[in-house]
Design a protein around this motif. Structure first.
Motif, PDB file in Angstrom:
ATOM      1  N   ARG A  77      50.384 -17.515   4.429  1.00 29.39           N
ATOM      2  CA  ARG A  77      50.768 -18.297   3.246  1.00 29.39           C
ATOM      3  C   ARG A  77      52.109 -19.042   3.410  1.00 29.39           C
ATOM      4  NH1 ARG A  77      50.383 -13.201  -0.485  1.00 29.39           N
ATOM      5  NH2 ARG A  77      51.718 -14.309  -1.796  1.00 29.39           N
ATOM      6  N   LYS A  78      52.961 -18.129   4.193  1.00 32.81           N
ATOM      7  CA  LYS A  78      54.354 -18.899   4.501  1.00 32.81           C
ATOM      8  C   LYS A  78      54.361 -20.345   4.931  1.00 32.81           C
ATOM      9  CE  LYS A  78      58.954 -18.165   6.528  1.00 32.81           C
ATOM     10  NZ  LYS A  78      59.605 -17.022   7.440  1.00 32.81           N
ATOM     11  N   TYR A  93      39.654 -27.528  -0.062  1.00 29.76           N
ATOM     12  CA  TYR A  93      39.285 -26.601   0.891  1.00 29.76           C
ATOM     13  C   TYR A  93      40.503 -25.703   1.256  1.00 29.76           C
ATOM     14  CZ  TYR A  93      36.903 -24.619   5.002  1.00 29.76           C
ATOM     15  OH  TYR A  93      36.078 -23.857   5.926  1.00 29.76           O
ATOM     16  N   TYR A  94      41.940 -26.722   1.591  1.00 26.67           N
ATOM     17  CA  TYR A  94      42.979 -25.769   1.948  1.00 26.67           C
ATOM     18  C   TYR A  94      43.590 -25.169   0.706  1.00 26.67           C
ATOM     19  CZ  TYR A  94      43.039 -28.777   6.282  1.00 26.67           C
ATOM     20  OH  TYR A  94      42.932 -29.185   7.531  1.00 26.67           O
ATOM     21  N   LYS A  95      43.589 -25.556  -0.517  1.00 30.05           N
ATOM     22  CA  LYS A  95      44.099 -24.631  -1.438  1.00 30.05           C
ATOM     23  C   LYS A  95      43.212 -23.754  -1.820  1.00 30.05           C
ATOM     24  CE  LYS A  95      46.918 -28.175  -3.648  1.00 30.05           C
ATOM     25  NZ  LYS A  95      47.866 -28.015  -4.861  1.00 30.05           N
ATOM     26  N   THR A  96      41.889 -23.626  -1.705  1.00 27.57           N
ATOM     27  CA  THR A  96      41.108 -22.384  -1.804  1.00 27.57           C
ATOM     28  C   THR A  96      41.431 -21.451  -0.602  1.00 27.57           C
ATOM     29  OG1 THR A  96      39.674 -23.976  -2.974  1.00 27.57           O
ATOM     30  CG2 THR A  96      38.779 -21.736  -2.316  1.00 27.57           C
ATOM     31  N   LEU A  97      41.567 -21.980   0.551  1.00 27.68           N
ATOM     32  CA  LEU A  97      41.841 -21.265   1.609  1.00 27.68           C
ATOM     33  C   LEU A  97      43.199 -20.456   1.430  1.00 27.68           C
ATOM     34  CD1 LEU A  97      41.172 -20.334   4.497  1.00 27.68           C
ATOM     35  CD2 LEU A  97      42.816 -22.261   5.352  1.00 27.68           C
ATOM     36  N   ARG A 135      54.432 -24.781   3.337  1.00 26.23           N
ATOM     37  CA  ARG A 135      55.290 -25.874   4.021  1.00 26.23           C
ATOM     38  C   ARG A 135      54.301 -27.091   4.073  1.00 26.23           C
ATOM     39  NH1 ARG A 135      56.997 -22.627   9.154  1.00 26.23           N
ATOM     40  NH2 ARG A 135      58.448 -20.996   8.355  1.00 26.23           N
ATOM     41  N   LEU A 136      53.057 -27.044   3.967  1.00 31.17           N
ATOM     42  CA  LEU A 136      52.180 -28.209   3.914  1.00 31.17           C
ATOM     43  C   LEU A 136      51.974 -28.641   2.624  1.00 31.17           C
ATOM     44  CD1 LEU A 136      49.735 -27.198   6.764  1.00 31.17           C
ATOM     45  CD2 LEU A 136      51.749 -28.695   6.937  1.00 31.17           C
ATOM     46  N   MET A 145      48.672 -25.118  12.920  1.00 32.83           N
ATOM     47  CA  MET A 145      49.036 -24.129  12.209  1.00 32.83           C
ATOM     48  C   MET A 145      48.133 -23.037  12.468  1.00 32.83           C
ATOM     49  SD  MET A 145      49.652 -23.295   8.160  1.00 32.83           S
ATOM     50  CE  MET A 145      47.808 -23.182   7.854  1.00 32.83           C
ATOM     51  N   CYS A 146      46.982 -23.265  12.143  1.00 32.51           N
ATOM     52  CA  CYS A 146      45.657 -22.372  12.521  1.00 32.51           C
ATOM     53  C   CYS A 146      45.684 -21.793  13.793  1.00 32.51           C
ATOM     54  CB  CYS A 146      44.161 -22.895  12.144  1.00 32.51           C
ATOM     55  SG  CYS A 146      44.229 -23.209  10.171  1.00 32.51           S
TER      56      CYS A 146
END
Length: 295
Positions: free
Chosen positions: A233-234, A153-157, A238-239, A289-290
């Motif tokens: 993206r920046k 999910y995070y990578k696709t986001l 970092r995550l 972060m969100c």
């Protein structure tokens, strides 16, 4: 940049979401195989099915407390992951993409690791004379599913914030529901039902992320300003080192070391205790972060 380099980069989802081992080992090999298969009539889904059988055999190899079998199991898992790279890279090189193909690709890894956890449980049950290791296998499998779910999910986001094209696979629960309702009854609808459940877990686990997406959509529709995209993206990059710990490479590097020492019970502890702790840390950091984009 040469034409071959451009073609290689086009075969990847994005350099930003690829980890180091993939960039220097798996992806280059996958690219060469994908180029050879292009034009042969072999589809990405065919490659995925082969990878499922190759990866599922690993559990049998790890069931044996024998170094030769275990090394063969490691090599088979490496080959399965190369094929997993091939199907995606072949899809991007040929333009043969489908939602079912992506879902099938995701389930492939789940099948590999399910076979491994069962193989470990059978091996340990024989060695220690107890079936309690199957409980650890179930806990490991459930943990793995959740970790893989959030990682994907995070990578696709992240891809979604690169561009609409790169993030085309990122879908809301509403979009998945609508697609599921449109489909005729059959195996594809069944797979999409599982994918709907998969997406529902992602949504439930990320409330701040969902609020951020709703806020951005209300303000900008589908045209999120470039400065916001770059900022996201920046922060997301970092995550990535944390997220990569939950990927195939992050878990198998430890798994291979544990298998070679013969103490396979330790992998259950690593999966359940260490990787779940990493997952909790990632969820908290990503949600924070969100939330920073809601001001």
């Amino acid at each position: 940049m040469s034409e071959l380099d451009k073609e290689y980069e086009a075969s990847l989802k994005s350099i930003e979401t690829e980890n180091k081992i993939d960039r220097i080992f798996y992806r280059p090999i996958g690219f060469r195989i994908a180029r050879m298969l292009r034009g042969t009539g072999i589809t990405p889904n065919m490659v995925t099915v082969v990878s499922i059988f190759v990866g599922a055999a690993v559990g049998f190899m790890f069931y044996h407390n024998d170094l030769t079998y275990n090394i063969c199991g490691i090599l088979l898992l490496v080959c399965a992951n190369i094929l997993d790279c091939v199907d995606g890279q072949l899809a991007r090189l040929t333009g043969i993409k489908s939602a079912i193909g992506r879902i099938l690709d995701g389930f492939a890894g789940d099948i590999w690791f399910a076979s491994i956890y069962i193989g470990f449980a059978l091996r340990l049950s024989n060695e220690y004379g107890t079936s309690w290791f199957f409980a650890l296998a179930v806990l490991s499998g459930l943990s793995h599913l959740m970790q893989a779910n959030i990682t994907d999910y995070y990578k696709t986001l992240h891809l979604y914030f690169i561009s609409k094209d790169k993030g085309a696979e990122f879908q809301s629960l509403e979009q998945v529901d609508a697609k599921h309702k449109e489909m005729k009854y059959g195996i594809n609808k069944f797979f999409y039902f599982l994918y709907r459940w998969y997406t529902m877990l992602q949504v439930k686990a990320t409330p701040s992320l969902q609020r951020m997406l709703r806020t951005l959509h209300t303000r900008y529709g589908d045209d999120i300003p470039e400065d916001i995209r770059l900022d996201f993206r920046k922060k997301s990059k970092r995550l990535m080192p944390y997220i990569d710990l939950l990927t195939f490479n992050g878990r198998t590097m430890i798994m291979f070391l544990i298998v070679l020492t013969g103490q396979v019970w330790a992998y259950y502890l690593y999966e359940i205790l260490v990787l779940n702790t990493v997952l909790v840390v990632i969820l908290r950091k990503h949600e924070k972060m969100c939330a920073s984009f809601l001001g």
